[in-house]
Design a protein around this motif. Structure first.
Motif, PDB file in Angstrom:
ATOM      1  N   SER A  39       4.208   4.330 -11.095  1.00  0.00           N
ATOM      2  CA  SER A  39       3.769   5.467 -10.075  1.00  0.00           C
ATOM      3  C   SER A  39       2.623   4.894  -9.205  1.00  0.00           C
ATOM      4  O   SER A  39       2.471   5.534  -8.241  1.00  0.00           O
ATOM      5  N   PHE A  40       2.101   3.655  -9.498  1.00  0.00           N
ATOM      6  CA  PHE A  40       1.082   3.032  -8.526  1.00  0.00           C
ATOM      7  C   PHE A  40       1.770   1.886  -7.832  1.00  0.00           C
ATOM      8  O   PHE A  40       1.066   1.011  -7.145  1.00  0.00           O
ATOM      9  N   ASN A  41       3.085   1.561  -7.811  1.00  0.00           N
ATOM     10  CA  ASN A  41       3.718   0.420  -7.445  1.00  0.00           C
ATOM     11  C   ASN A  41       4.088   0.704  -5.660  1.00  0.00           C
ATOM     12  O   ASN A  41       4.037   1.915  -5.381  1.00  0.00           O
ATOM     13  N   ASP A  42       3.602  -0.220  -4.870  1.00  0.00           N
ATOM     14  CA  ASP A  42       3.481  -0.108  -3.500  1.00  0.00           C
ATOM     15  C   ASP A  42       4.903  -0.247  -2.911  1.00  0.00           C
ATOM     16  O   ASP A  42       5.219  -0.054  -1.778  1.00  0.00           O
ATOM     17  N   SER A  43       5.776  -0.438  -3.770  1.00  0.00           N
ATOM     18  CA  SER A  43       7.511  -0.503  -3.339  1.00  0.00           C
ATOM     19  C   SER A  43       8.335   0.361  -3.806  1.00  0.00           C
ATOM     20  O   SER A  43       7.886   1.249  -4.911  1.00  0.00           O
ATOM     21  N   VAL A  44       9.260   0.757  -2.927  1.00  0.00           N
ATOM     22  CA  VAL A  44      10.241   1.690  -3.349  1.00  0.00           C
ATOM     23  C   VAL A  44      10.917   1.540  -4.551  1.00  0.00           C
ATOM     24  O   VAL A  44      11.269   2.204  -5.407  1.00  0.00           O
ATOM     25  N   VAL A  45      11.332  -0.023  -4.593  1.00  0.00           N
ATOM     26  CA  VAL A  45      12.180  -0.260  -5.671  1.00  0.00           C
ATOM     27  C   VAL A  45      11.298  -0.664  -6.902  1.00  0.00           C
ATOM     28  O   VAL A  45      10.257  -1.306  -7.055  1.00  0.00           O
ATOM     29  N   MET A  46      11.620   0.063  -8.142  1.00  0.00           N
ATOM     30  CA  MET A  46      10.835  -0.117  -9.326  1.00  0.00           C
ATOM     31  C   MET A  46      11.429  -0.955 -10.157  1.00  0.00           C
ATOM     32  O   MET A  46      12.007  -0.827 -11.149  1.00  0.00           O
ATOM     33  N   THR A  47      11.030  -2.351  -9.857  1.00  0.00           N
ATOM     34  CA  THR A  47      11.422  -3.514 -10.452  1.00  0.00           C
ATOM     35  C   THR A  47       9.936  -4.432 -10.599  1.00  0.00           C
ATOM     36  O   THR A  47       9.178  -4.376  -9.772  1.00  0.00           O
ATOM     37  N   PHE A  48      10.241  -5.295 -11.381  1.00  0.00           N
ATOM     38  CA  PHE A  48       9.187  -6.359 -11.583  1.00  0.00           C
ATOM     39  C   PHE A  48       9.546  -7.609 -10.664  1.00  0.00           C
ATOM     40  O   PHE A  48      10.954  -7.896 -10.622  1.00  0.00           O
ATOM     41  N   PRO A  49       8.946  -8.286 -10.128  1.00  0.00           N
ATOM     42  CA  PRO A  49       7.259  -8.033 -10.423  1.00  0.00           C
ATOM     43  C   PRO A  49       6.694  -7.173  -9.240  1.00  0.00           C
ATOM     44  O   PRO A  49       7.210  -6.968  -8.251  1.00  0.00           O
ATOM     45  N   ILE A  50       5.477  -6.456  -9.800  1.00  0.00           N
ATOM     46  CA  ILE A  50       4.809  -5.584  -9.021  1.00  0.00           C
ATOM     47  C   ILE A  50       3.939  -6.193  -8.235  1.00  0.00           C
ATOM     48  O   ILE A  50       2.985  -6.901  -8.528  1.00  0.00           O
ATOM     49  N   LYS A  51       4.078  -6.097  -6.727  1.00  0.00           N
ATOM     50  CA  LYS A  51       3.343  -6.937  -5.729  1.00  0.00           C
ATOM     51  C   LYS A  51       2.050  -6.245  -5.283  1.00  0.00           C
ATOM     52  O   LYS A  51       1.155  -7.106  -4.766  1.00  0.00           O
ATOM     53  N   GLY A  52       1.991  -5.034  -5.657  1.00  0.00           N
ATOM     54  CA  GLY A  52       0.664  -4.472  -5.173  1.00  0.00           C
ATOM     55  C   GLY A  52       0.548  -3.052  -5.804  1.00  0.00           C
ATOM     56  O   GLY A  52       1.566  -2.487  -6.290  1.00  0.00           O
ATOM     57  N   LEU A  53      -0.622  -2.482  -5.860  1.00  0.00           N
ATOM     58  CA  LEU A  53      -0.989  -1.042  -6.233  1.00  0.00           C
ATOM     59  C   LEU A  53      -1.251  -0.206  -5.198  1.00  0.00           C
ATOM     60  O   LEU A  53      -1.934  -0.661  -4.400  1.00  0.00           O
ATOM     61  N   THR A  54      -0.899   1.167  -5.230  1.00  0.00           N
ATOM     62  CA  THR A  54      -1.362   1.996  -4.233  1.00  0.00           C
ATOM     63  C   THR A  54      -1.440   3.360  -4.856  1.00  0.00           C
ATOM     64  O   THR A  54      -0.492   3.672  -5.718  1.00  0.00           O
ATOM     65  N   PHE A  55      -1.838   4.487  -4.250  1.00  0.00           N
ATOM     66  CA  PHE A  55      -2.060   5.705  -4.725  1.00  0.00           C
ATOM     67  C   PHE A  55      -1.143   6.714  -3.564  1.00  0.00           C
ATOM     68  O   PHE A  55      -1.222   7.858  -3.726  1.00  0.00           O
ATOM     69  N   ASP A  56      -0.464   6.020  -2.794  1.00  0.00           N
ATOM     70  CA  ASP A  56       0.311   6.788  -1.651  1.00  0.00           C
ATOM     71  C   ASP A  56       1.253   7.449  -2.490  1.00  0.00           C
ATOM     72  O   ASP A  56       1.519   8.445  -1.763  1.00  0.00           O
ATOM     73  N   TRP A  57       1.971   7.092  -3.683  1.00  0.00           N
ATOM     74  CA  TRP A  57       3.007   8.016  -4.135  1.00  0.00           C
ATOM     75  C   TRP A  57       2.501   9.417  -4.700  1.00  0.00           C
ATOM     76  O   TRP A  57       3.144  10.506  -4.753  1.00  0.00           O
ATOM     77  N   TYR A  58       1.054   9.201  -5.028  1.00  0.00           N
ATOM     78  CA  TYR A  58       0.462  10.640  -5.450  1.00  0.00           C
ATOM     79  C   TYR A  58       0.273  11.560  -4.192  1.00  0.00           C
ATOM     80  O   TYR A  58       0.135  12.572  -4.266  1.00  0.00           O
ATOM     81  N   ARG A  59      -0.239  10.754  -3.057  1.00  0.00           N
ATOM     82  CA  ARG A  59      -0.392  11.382  -1.901  1.00  0.00           C
ATOM     83  C   ARG A  59       0.695  12.224  -1.304  1.00  0.00           C
ATOM     84  O   ARG A  59       0.900  13.092  -0.899  1.00  0.00           O
ATOM     85  N   THR A  60       1.894  11.458  -1.604  1.00  0.00           N
ATOM     86  CA  THR A  60       3.298  11.722  -1.176  1.00  0.00           C
ATOM     87  C   THR A  60       3.660  13.206  -1.796  1.00  0.00           C
ATOM     88  O   THR A  60       4.039  14.024  -1.409  1.00  0.00           O
ATOM     89  N   LEU A  61       3.478  13.074  -3.176  1.00  0.00           N
ATOM     90  CA  LEU A  61       3.619  14.145  -4.227  1.00  0.00           C
ATOM     91  C   LEU A  61       2.781  15.421  -4.002  1.00  0.00           C
ATOM     92  O   LEU A  61       3.207  16.444  -3.910  1.00  0.00           O
TER      93      LEU A  61
END
Length: 259
Positions: free
Chosen positions: A32-54
């Motif tokens: 939920s904090f992944n900065d990419s739309v693709v939910m796979t490893f490795p995670i390149k960065g963290l963001t709160f954007d998806w919570y803002r979108t929700l």
């Protein structure tokens, strides 16, 4: 030597079991904090954007409002009705009490899909229009047995001599309950109500069958999954997980459960 190996093996199995059970929940929150739309490893960065979108979605706030209405109604209704039923059950003879507990426990033991179909058939036969009210009634059906079990277990250990003394001193049944019984069993009642709320908040199958229109949070997750998968769904799942675990933990804290 064999006991040492067996102990270590049991510890390893226990750790693997815990990891297997909790890893999916951790991944839901992590992605939920992944900065990419693709939910796979490795995670390149963290963001709160998806919570803002929700939070920017209008249907989220409507689903949240419906979930709050249903959850609060179920918590209050199951606690009141379940407590009244428990007070009657504890005064029954042992065989009759066991039969009553078995009957009340049937919705709890039935598969949710079967229970949902049964309730939908009942409401259709009676000509009841599906709405939030039918969701509340359906949730009361499977949450009340939990409240009844919890409150009955507490009342079986209740010293009725104090209640009899209050009645002998002229207290009415309501006054005796309000001044003697309720203060003693109050933590149990609040805990049982919170457990019922957690069960109601997390339910999808019965809600899906009983909801005539709109969404609750679990059905909103289902609707979002049908249009695609992105981390905003994980954000919603993380919020539901937080609310459910928080409510359950608070219930266990209030009731004094120690495992």
């Amino acid at each position: 030597m064999k006991q040492h190996v067996a102990r270590n093996l049991g510890l390893v199995v226990g750790i693997l079991t815990v990891v297997f059970m909790t890893a999916p929940l951790v991944l839901v929150v992590l992605f939920s904090f992944n900065d990419s739309v693709v939910m796979t490893f490795p995670i390149k960065g963290l963001t709160f954007d998806w919570y803002r979108t929700l939070l920017s979605r209008d249907d989220f706030w409507g689903a949240l409002r419906n979930s709050v209405i249903v959850t609060l109604a179920v918590g209050a209704g199951s606690t009141v009705i379940g407590t009244l039923a428990a007070m009657v059950i504890v005064r029954m003879r042992p065989r009759v009490s066991a039969l009553a507990m078995s009957l009340f426990g049937l919705p709890m033991m039935m598969p949710p899909l079967v229970l949902a179909l049964a309730l939908l058939t009942l409401f259709s036969a009676l000509g009841v229009r599906l709405s939030l009210m039918t969701v509340v009634l359906a949730h009361l059906t499977f949450t009340m047995p939990f409240v009844i079990l919890i409150v009955t277990a507490r009342l079986r250990d209740f010293d009725t001599a104090m209640l009899d003394s209050a009645r002998d001193l002229g207290a009415s049944p309501w006054t005796a309950f309000r001044s003697v019984t309720f203060p003693i069993i109050r933590p149990t009642l609040f805990g049982a109500g919170l457990i019922a709320m957690a069960l109601s908040l997390d339910d999808f199958i019965i809600t899906f069958f009983m909801l005539g229109g709109g969404n609750t949070l679990p059905t909103l997750v289902w609707g979002m999954l049908r249009t695609g998968v992105d981390p905003s769904i994980n954000a919603l799942g993380a919020l539901i997980l937080l609310a459910t675990l928080g409510t359950s933990a608070l219930a266990l804290r209030i009731t004094g459960y120690r495992g």
